[in-house]
Enzyme design. Structure first.
Site: not given
Length: 842
Positions: A309, A356
Site C-alpha cells: 500500500y 503500516h
C-alpha cells in the site's frame, strides 16, 4: 450463488481479489467514496454537536445500488477498503447505507485489512477480520468537517474582500503561504559579490585544481574578497609567494561508511519520483495505485499487486519481506552485500495505528527486468525505483575513502583539494538517493587524487580569481514542497497530491520550469489570510491540529471537543473580518508613481477579471474617471515598473489603413484583437498585441472573414433559412429557430421544401444563455402532475414553431428576392458583437 459479499474501492482491485477468493465470494467496487457532505450551508451543524448531513455521490449511485442488491442476498458482508482513515471512512459509509436500508439484519459485517494484494495477504486478512475502527472514522469525519467549515466560512470573506470565486482551505492555505513567502524572499534578495581563488596544479601523473583556504595567514571565507581589484592583488601575491610550485603540507586520509536510505514512505516516494523520473505527485500516486491494485502477469500467477500500500508514514518492513530481500541480495550481489543482521529504520510517524509497512515490492523475487514486459513505461520506471530502494535499504553500507591534501604557497597562503573514492560500493551497487540541491563537496565525489606526501612540490600552472554572486533561494519544486510540508507536519501522505492539484486548479500558483510561482491572485489570497487570519495559516497551528486529529484516530481524544475548540474563535474572527476589513487593502493595491502626461497617480491592483493598472484615482468620489488596462501575461502587479505599466495604455494601437478602413489592435475583455472597420478578429496565442504589425492584423481579419464565408453551405431565394456549418456540424437556421439535419443527408443537396419540413419537425428557439443549473429531480407523482399541467403549454409552443415555419413558406412563395452576396453575409457575420471587447483603456 455467492454466499459472501466483499467490497473494495476500485474495479481493478476487485478484479484481482475476485480471482483469489473463488466462487463463494462476490467482489464489488464502490468506486471510491460513496457519500459526502451536502454541498451547501448546514452540512455541518455546530449547534448540534457538529452533526453532519451526508448525501450519495451521484456518479457512484449505481455502484451503491449494485452493492445493496448483492448485500440483500449475501449471508455475510466483508469491507476491504484501503487500510487508512479514508478507507475506514468508506467502509463506515457503506455499512451505514446498508444498515439504514435494513440489509444487515441477521448477517455479520466485518472489516478486513491488508497492505498488499497477494494471495497470502488476502487469505491472512480474511482469517483475521475485525470491526470497523470508530476512532479512525471519527478522525476522518473531524478532518472533513474542519475542511468544510473553513471552506464554507472563509471563502465568502475572500469573495467580498478580494475576488469572486476564490476558496480557502485548511491545509492548502499554509502550503500557499510557503510558496508566496519564498517568492517574497526571492524578490527582496540582494545579490552580493564575492571572489574565489583556485590553483591549477600540474602533478606529473594527473592535473587537478585546489581552492584557497588561507590568505595572508588568515582563514579565507566566502566574503573575504568582494571586488575584482582586491582579488587581482591577492592573486598576484599568491603567484609571487608560490614561485611556480605549491608544497604539500598535510595529507589526511579518512575512511567512512555511508548507510542506505530507508525504504519509501509516501512522501519520500513522491519526492524521489519527482527528482529522478520527473513525475508530479499526482502522476506518482496514480501509477503507484495501479501497481498496488494488480498487474496481469499471465501464467499461473495471473493478476498480482506488485507493491504494498502506497499511503504510509512507516519505514518498517515485515520479517517475511526482509528475509526475501536478503535472499535476493545474496543471489544477485553476493553474500558479502548482505549485512549480518537486518537493517532497521526508525519511523517518524506519530500515528501507530496508521504506521503500516513502507512502500515495497510485494515480492523482491520479481525483479524490474522480469516485470518490464508486463508494465507500461511509467509503471516500469516507478516499480524499478521502489524495488531498488527497498533492496538497497537491506544491503551493507558503502565504504568510502576521502583524501584531503593541503598545499602551501609560501608561508602565508594555503590551498586544499579533496577526493573521495569508493572502496566497497555496498548498497551503491543498486541505488543512490537523489538530492534537491548540489552539496558543497559534490565535485569531490568520485575524484581520485594522484599520490602525494608531505614535502612534495607540485608544479603550479596558474592561479585564477573567479567572480561570483550569491543567488536567491530557489522556488519550490514539487519534491521540495512535499519535503517542507512533511518537515512542518502539515498535511499527511494522502493529502500532498491533492494540496498541489488544488493550488494549480485554483490558479493560485503556476509551474514555471517545474518550480512553483504564485500568481497575483494567489498572493492576494495568501497575504489577506496571513494578515487577517494569521493563526489559521500558521505552520505550527496547522501541524498541531494534524497531531490532534492523529490523537483522535488513536482513541486518545474525542473529536467533538476538538471541533469546539477550533470553531468558536474561528467563527468570531470570520464575522469580525467580514465587516471590518477594507477591500482596497485586501486586494494589495500598489502605487507606482505619476503619469508624466497627466500628472495623475499610476497604480496596480487586483480586480474582478485579474490584475490591472490604473491612471487616476479609483476612489468612488473622484471627479475624473480613471483609465484602466489589464496586465500582460507574465507580468505581476508586485514587480511591474512604472514604465511597463504606462506602456499598457498605448492600446488601442493604430496600425494604418487597409481597403480604405482603419486597422488597429486592442485588448478587450476576451483578450487581444485586431480590428478593421466593424470586423474583429482575435489574436493567436503567439501574437504579442504590442508588436503585431499591419500585415499580420490584416491576415487575421481576412482569415476570419473567410471562415465566415465558408460558414454558409446553402441559401434559398425568398427564404431566411440557411444551411450552416456549426461548431458541432451542419445545421439549419432562420435567425430565430435552429433545426437539425439527418446524419445520412448531404447538407448541400437539401431543397427548400426539405428544409422547411425539417424546421417544422426539429426547429427550436436559439439559445440565449449558458450555464443554467439543471433542475432537481422531483418525485414521480409531482413530475406527472407538472407534465399534465404543461401539456397545453407544450402544444402551444409546438403550434408557434409550426406557425413560424408556415410563415416562412408563405414568405418564400410571395417574395422573389435577389440572393444576398456571400461577401456581405460574411462581413455581417464577422462583425457580430460576440467578440467585441469591453472598453479597456478609456
Amino acid at each position: 450463488m455467492a454466499k459472501n459479499l466483499l467490497i473494495v474501492e476500485s474495479p481493478a482491485k476487485a478484479k484481482t481479489i475476485n480471482k483469489y477468493l473463488g466462487k463463494d465470494f462476490m467482489v464489488l467496487a464502490s468506486y471510491g467514496h460513496v457519500r459526502d457532505l451536502i454541498p451547501k450551508e448546514g452540512a455541518v451543524d455546530p449547534e448540534a454537536n457538529f452533526a453532519m448531513r451526508y448525501d450519495l455521490i451521484e456518479k457512484n449511485q449505481k455502484h451503491v445500488e449494485a452493492i445493496a442488491k448483492e448485500a440483500r442476498k449475501a449471508e455475510a458482508v466483508f469491507l476491504a477498503t484501503d487500510p487508512d482513515r479514508e478507507g475506514e471512512a468508506i467502509s463506515w459509509h457503506i455499512a451505514e447505507i446498508l444498515r439504514e436500508r435494513g440489509l444487515l439484519e441477521g448477517k455479520p459485517l466485518k472489516r478486513v485489512v491488508f497492505t498488499e494484494i497477494t494471495p497470502r495477504a488476502i487469505n491472512e486478512a480474511m482469517a483475521n477480520p475485525r470491526d470497523i475502527a470508530s476512532d479512525l472514522v471519527d478522525a476522518q469525519q473531524a478532518r472533513r468537517a474542519l475542511d468544510y467549515l473553513v471552506g464554507f466560512n472563509l471563502s465568502p470573506v475572500l469573495w467580498r474582500k478580494v475576488q469572486r470565486g476564490l476558496s480557502a482551505g485548511r491545509v492548502q492555505s499554509p502550503a500557499l503561504r510557503m510558496i508566496v513567502e519564498r517568492e517574497e524572499e526571492i524578490e527582496a534578495f540582494k545579490a552580493r559579490e564575492y571572489w574565489s581563488i583556485v590553483a591549477d596544479c600540474l602533478h606529473p601523473s594527473q592535473a587537478f585544481n585546489a581552492r584557497l583556504i588561507k590568505l595572508d595567514g588568515k582563514k579565507f571565507e566566502q566574503f573575504t574578497i568582494t571586488d575584482g581589484d582586491t582579488a587581482e592583488a591577492a592573486r598576484q601575491r599568491i603567484v609571487g609567494a608560490a614561485g611556480g610550485a605549491l608544497q604539500v603540507t598535510d595529507v589526511v586520509s579518512k575512511e567512512r561508511k555511508r548507510r542506505p536510505a530507508a525504504p519509501f514512505t509516501t512522501s519520500t516516494l513522491q519526492q524521489e519520483a519527482a527528482r529522478k523520473l520527473g513525475f508530479t505527485t499526482k502522476r506518482t500516486m496514480q501509477v503507484a495505485q495501479k501497481l498496488y491494485e494488480g498487474v496481469a502477469l499471465g501464467g499461473e500467477e495471473g493478476t498480482v499487486g506488485l507493491i504494498s500500500y502506497m499511503r504510509t508514514d512507516s519505514v518498517a518492513l515485515s520479517q517475511d519481506a526482509v528475509a526475501e530481500i536478503r535472499d535476493v541480495i545474496a543471489r544477485d550481489y553476493g553474500i558479502g552485500a548482505v549485512p549480518d543482521q537486518p537493517v532497521t529504520y526508525k519511523s517518524k510517524a506519530k500515528n501507530a495505528q496508521e504506521a503500516h509497512e513502507a512502500v515495497r515490492p510485494t515480492s523482491a523475487l520479481r525483479t524490474p527486468a522480469q516485470m518490464a514486459s508486463f508494465l507500461e513505461d511509467d509503471a516500469r520506471r516507478l516499480y524499478e525505483l521502489i524495488w531498488k530502494r527497498a533492496v538497497a535499504s537491506q544491503m551493507v553500507p558503502a565504504t568510502l575513502n576521502t583524501v584531503s591534501v593541503d598545499l602551501a604557497a609560501g608561508g602565508e597562503h594555503s590551498f586544499r583539494v579533496s577526493g573521495t573514492t569508493v572502496i566497497d560500493p555496498g548498497f551503491l551497487a543498486v541505488y543512490e538517493e537523489g538530492k534537491d540541491t548540489k552539496a558543497e563537496d559534490a565535485d569531490d565525489e568520485g575524484r581520485k587524487l594522484p599520490p602525494m606526501k608531505t614535502g612534495d612540490r607540485i608544479p603550479l600552472q596558474q592561479v585564477n580569481a573567479n567572480q561570483h554572486f550569491t543567488e536567491p533561494p530557489p522556488r519550490f519544486s514539487e519534491a521540495s514542497l512535499v519535503k517542507t510540508l512533511e518537515e512542518y507536519g502539515i498535511g499527511r501522505p494522502s493529502t500532498y497530491a491533492s494540496i498541489i492539484a488544488t493550488l494549480l486548479f485554483r490558479q493560485y500558483v503556476e509551474l514555471e520550469s517545474r518550480r512553483f510561482r504564485p500568481t497575483d491572485v494567489g498572493r492576494a489570497v495568501s497575504n489577506f489570510l496571513s494578515g487577517h487570519f494569521s493563526q489559521y495559516v500558521d505552520y505550527d497551528f496547522t501541524a498541531k491540529l494534524e497531531d490532534e486529529l492523529d490523537a483522535v484516530s488513536r482513541g486518545e481524544e474525542d473529536w467533538i471537543p476538538l471541533m469546539e475548540r477550533f470553531w468558536t474563535p474561528f467563527k468570531e474572527m470570520v464575522d469580525d473580518k467580514m465587516e471590518s476589513v477594507d477591500r482596497s487593502q485586501a486586494t494589495g493595491a500598489r502605487e507606482l508613481g505619476t503619469d508624466p502626461k497627466t500628472g495623475k497617480p499610476v497604480s496596480v491592483r487586483l480586480g474582478r477579471y485579474g490584475p490591472y493598472a490604473a491612471i487616476g484615482s479609483t476612489a468612488e468620489d473622484a471627479e475624473d474617471k480613471p483609465k484602466f488596462a489589464s496586465l500582460r501575461p507574465g507580468q505581476s502587479m508586485h514587480t511591474i515598473s512604472l514604465e511597463d505599466a504606462l506602456e499598457l495604455f498605448l492600446m488601442p494601437r493604430h496600425l494604418g489603413q487597409d481597403k480604405g478602413e482603419d486597422v488597429s489592435v486592442g485588448i478587450g475583455r476576451f483578450g487581444p484583437f485586431a480590428k478593421r472597420g466593424a470586423v474583429y478578429a482575435s489574436l493567436k496565442k503567439e501574437d504579442d498585441p504590442y508588436k503585431v504589425d499591419l500585415a499580420r492584423a490584416v491576415f487575421l481579419i481576412e482569415e476570419k472573414e473567410e471562415i465566415a464565408r465558408n460558414r454558409i453551405i446553402k441559401e434559398f431565394e425568398g427564404s431566411e433559412i440557411q444551411v450552416l456549418n456549426g461548431r458541432y456540424g451542419p445545421y439549419l437556421s432562420d435567425g430565430k429557430l435552429n433545426g437539425k439535419i439527418p446524419k445520412d443527408r448531404e447538407p448541400a443537396s437539401l431543397t427548400l421544401e426539405e428544409v422547411i419540413q425539417l424546421m417544422e419537425e426539429t426547429g427550436k428557439p436559439m439559445r440565449k444563455g449558458f450555464g443554467k443549473k439543471a433542475a432537481k429531480k422531483a418525485p414521480a407523482k409531482k413530475v406527472a402532475k407538472k407534465a399534465a399541467a404543461k401539456a397545453p403549454a407544450k402544444k402551444a409552443a409546438k403550434k408557434t414553431v409550426k406557425k413560424a415555419t408556415k410563415k416562412t413558406v408563405k414568405k418564400a412563395a410571395k417574395k422573389t428576392v435577389a440572393k444576398k452576396a456571400a461577401t456581405k453575409s460574411a462581413t455581417t457575420a464577422a462583425a457580430k458583437p460576440a467578440d467585441k471587447p469591453a472598453a479597456s483603456t478609456s
